[in-house]
Design a protein around this motif. Structure first.
Motif, short mmCIF file in Angstrom:
data_model
loop_
_atom_site.label_atom_id
_atom_site.label_comp_id
_atom_site.label_asym_id
_atom_site.label_seq_id
_atom_site.Cartn_x
_atom_site.Cartn_y
_atom_site.Cartn_z
N GLY A 123 0.82 -1.21 0.00
CA GLY A 123 0.00 0.00 0.00
C GLY A 123 0.85 1.26 0.00
N THR A 124 1.98 1.21 0.71
CA THR A 124 2.87 2.37 0.76
C THR A 124 3.51 2.60 -0.61
OG1 THR A 124 3.33 1.98 3.10
CG2 THR A 124 4.89 3.36 1.91
N LEU A 125 3.88 1.53 -1.29
CA LEU A 125 4.42 1.68 -2.65
C LEU A 125 3.39 2.36 -3.56
CD1 LEU A 125 6.18 -1.78 -3.27
CD2 LEU A 125 7.28 0.42 -2.83
N GLN A 126 2.15 1.96 -3.42
CA GLN A 126 1.09 2.55 -4.25
C GLN A 126 0.89 4.02 -3.92
OE1 GLN A 126 -2.39 0.07 -3.72
NE2 GLN A 126 -1.33 -1.77 -4.44
N ARG A 127 0.97 4.37 -2.63
CA ARG A 127 0.80 5.78 -2.24
C ARG A 127 1.98 6.63 -2.71
NH1 ARG A 127 -1.67 3.15 2.08
NH2 ARG A 127 0.25 2.98 3.30
N ILE A 128 3.17 6.06 -2.71
CA ILE A 128 4.33 6.80 -3.23
C ILE A 128 4.13 7.10 -4.71
CG2 ILE A 128 6.80 6.61 -3.78
CD1 ILE A 128 7.10 4.94 -1.20
N GLN A 129 3.64 6.13 -5.44
CA GLN A 129 3.37 6.34 -6.87
C GLN A 129 2.26 7.35 -7.09
OE1 GLN A 129 2.90 2.04 -7.91
NE2 GLN A 129 4.41 2.47 -9.51
N ALA A 130 1.23 7.28 -6.26
CA ALA A 130 0.08 8.17 -6.43
C ALA A 130 0.39 9.61 -6.03
CB ALA A 130 -1.10 7.65 -5.61
N ASN A 131 1.18 9.78 -4.96
CA ASN A 131 1.42 11.12 -4.41
C ASN A 131 2.76 11.72 -4.81
OD1 ASN A 131 -1.04 10.85 -3.02
ND2 ASN A 131 -0.03 9.91 -1.25
N GLY A 132 3.63 10.90 -5.39
CA GLY A 132 4.98 11.38 -5.69
C GLY A 132 5.19 11.83 -7.11
N GLY A 133 4.12 11.84 -7.90
CA GLY A 133 4.28 12.27 -9.29
C GLY A 133 5.19 11.33 -10.06
N ALA B 168 8.46 11.42 -10.35
CA ALA B 168 9.65 11.03 -9.59
C ALA B 168 9.35 9.89 -8.63
CB ALA B 168 10.20 12.23 -8.82
N GLY B 169 8.20 9.96 -7.97
CA GLY B 169 7.82 8.90 -7.05
C GLY B 169 7.54 7.60 -7.77
N SER B 170 6.85 7.71 -8.90
CA SER B 170 6.54 6.52 -9.68
C SER B 170 7.81 5.88 -10.23
CB SER B 170 5.61 6.88 -10.84
OG SER B 170 5.23 5.74 -11.57
N ASP B 171 8.74 6.73 -10.69
CA ASP B 171 10.01 6.21 -11.21
C ASP B 171 10.81 5.52 -10.11
OD1 ASP B 171 9.41 7.19 -13.70
OD2 ASP B 171 10.73 8.94 -13.57
N TRP B 172 10.76 6.07 -8.91
CA TRP B 172 11.50 5.48 -7.78
C TRP B 172 10.99 4.08 -7.48
CZ3 TRP B 172 10.59 3.68 -2.81
CH2 TRP B 172 11.70 3.61 -1.96
N VAL B 173 9.68 3.94 -7.45
CA VAL B 173 9.09 2.62 -7.18
C VAL B 173 9.40 1.65 -8.32
CG1 VAL B 173 6.93 1.33 -6.91
CG2 VAL B 173 7.24 3.52 -5.72
N GLU B 174 9.22 2.11 -9.55
CA GLU B 174 9.46 1.24 -10.70
C GLU B 174 10.91 0.77 -10.74
OE1 GLU B 174 7.41 -0.13 -12.86
OE2 GLU B 174 5.77 0.74 -11.70
N ASP B 175 11.82 1.66 -10.37
CA ASP B 175 13.24 1.31 -10.35
C ASP B 175 13.50 0.18 -9.35
OD1 ASP B 175 16.15 1.81 -10.85
OD2 ASP B 175 16.10 2.45 -8.75
N ARG C 119 14.40 -6.24 -9.12
CA ARG C 119 14.07 -7.58 -8.62
C ARG C 119 14.85 -7.97 -7.36
NH1 ARG C 119 14.15 -12.00 -13.22
NH2 ARG C 119 13.37 -13.21 -11.45
N PHE C 120 15.69 -7.09 -6.84
CA PHE C 120 16.40 -7.42 -5.61
C PHE C 120 16.37 -6.28 -4.59
CE2 PHE C 120 19.60 -5.49 -8.36
CZ PHE C 120 20.25 -4.60 -7.51
N ALA C 121 15.97 -5.07 -5.01
CA ALA C 121 16.04 -3.91 -4.12
C ALA C 121 15.04 -3.99 -2.97
CB ALA C 121 15.83 -2.62 -4.92
N LEU C 122 13.81 -4.34 -3.25
CA LEU C 122 12.79 -4.35 -2.19
C LEU C 122 13.07 -5.42 -1.13
CD1 LEU C 122 9.57 -3.55 -4.25
CD2 LEU C 122 10.98 -1.99 -2.89
N PRO C 123 13.40 -6.66 -1.51
CA PRO C 123 13.81 -7.62 -0.47
C PRO C 123 15.09 -7.19 0.24
CG PRO C 123 13.25 -8.75 -2.51
CD PRO C 123 13.32 -7.30 -2.83
N GLY C 124 15.87 -6.33 -0.42
CA GLY C 124 17.12 -5.88 0.17
C GLY C 124 16.96 -4.78 1.20
#
Length: 212
Positions: A113-123, A125-132, A137-142
């Motif tokens: 849910g937090t990832l979705q809110r970052i995408q929704a509220n971060g424009g 830049a926020g969407s790019d951060w999440v997509e990155d 494939r290893f950053a989020l578990p990291g």
């Protein structure tokens, strides 16, 4: 190998059972996709030498069936300092940055849910951060223990950053950069020699016994 008479061990590959904390327990690095994938591919090659061994965390799977990112999920931790530095310069509101920072955790109440809110509220830049982070494939578990297979006790007591290695990297760069092969070897030898001498002096102050 020369020191111990046995090859290097990795916990998730060679441990006797899930409670066995022997071998390399955690590997901390930055979000360099090539380096992380290279580590994963190396571990995957090692796993091919254990064709009949089952995974400690997903016992229905053989270790040899894991892909490079499965291996990273069992050993790789993303340097928190790098993540926080990148968040600091991200072009989003502070409230969104706080949501990003909250993802660096052991457990999260609402990670997806937090990832979705970052995408929704971060424009963008926020969407790019999440997509990155997702694309790697290893950053989020990291950054979140509950998404990884690193033992909790290892996560809590292990290094959350790669500052020591970064400091050494910066240190050796002081000898010179963009060197030729011969120059690089000579400068590296000089650096190692000076470090060895410094270590001997330091040890002589706390334990005045000869090292030779």
């Amino acid at each position: 190998m020369e020191d111990t008479g046995s090859p290097l061990k990795w916990r998730h590959l060679h441990a006797k059972d899930i409670s066995d904390l022997s071998g390399i327990l955690q590997w901390t690095g930055d979000q360099h996709g090539g380096q992380a994938k290279g580590l994963g591919l190396h571990l995957r090659r090692l796993s091919q030498q254990l064709p009949d061994r089952y995974d400690l965390h997903q016992p229905h799977r053989k270790i040899s069936e894991l892909d490079e990112y499965d291996h990273l999920c069992r050993v790789f931790r993303l340097c928190a300092v790098h993540v926080l530095r990148n968040i600091k310069i991200c072009s989003v509101d502070e409230s969104v940055k706080n949501m990003m920072r909250s993802l660096i955790c052991i457990e999260h109440r609402d990670f997806e849910g937090t990832l979705q809110r970052i995408q929704a509220n971060g424009g963008k830049a926020g969407s790019d951060w999440v997509e990155d982070k997702v694309r790697s494939r290893f950053a989020l578990p990291g950054i979140c223990w509950s998404l990884s297979y690193i033992p909790r006790i290892v996560w809590k007591n292990g290094d959350s950053n790669s500052n020591i290695i970064e400091a050494l990297h910066s240190d050796v760069n002081s000898e010179g950069r963009h060197c030729s092969l011969v120059s690089g070897v000579k400068k590296g030898f000089h650096f190692d020699l000076m470090k060895s001498q410094s270590l001997k002096v330091w040890l002589s102050q706390i334990a005045p016994t000869p090292l030779d």
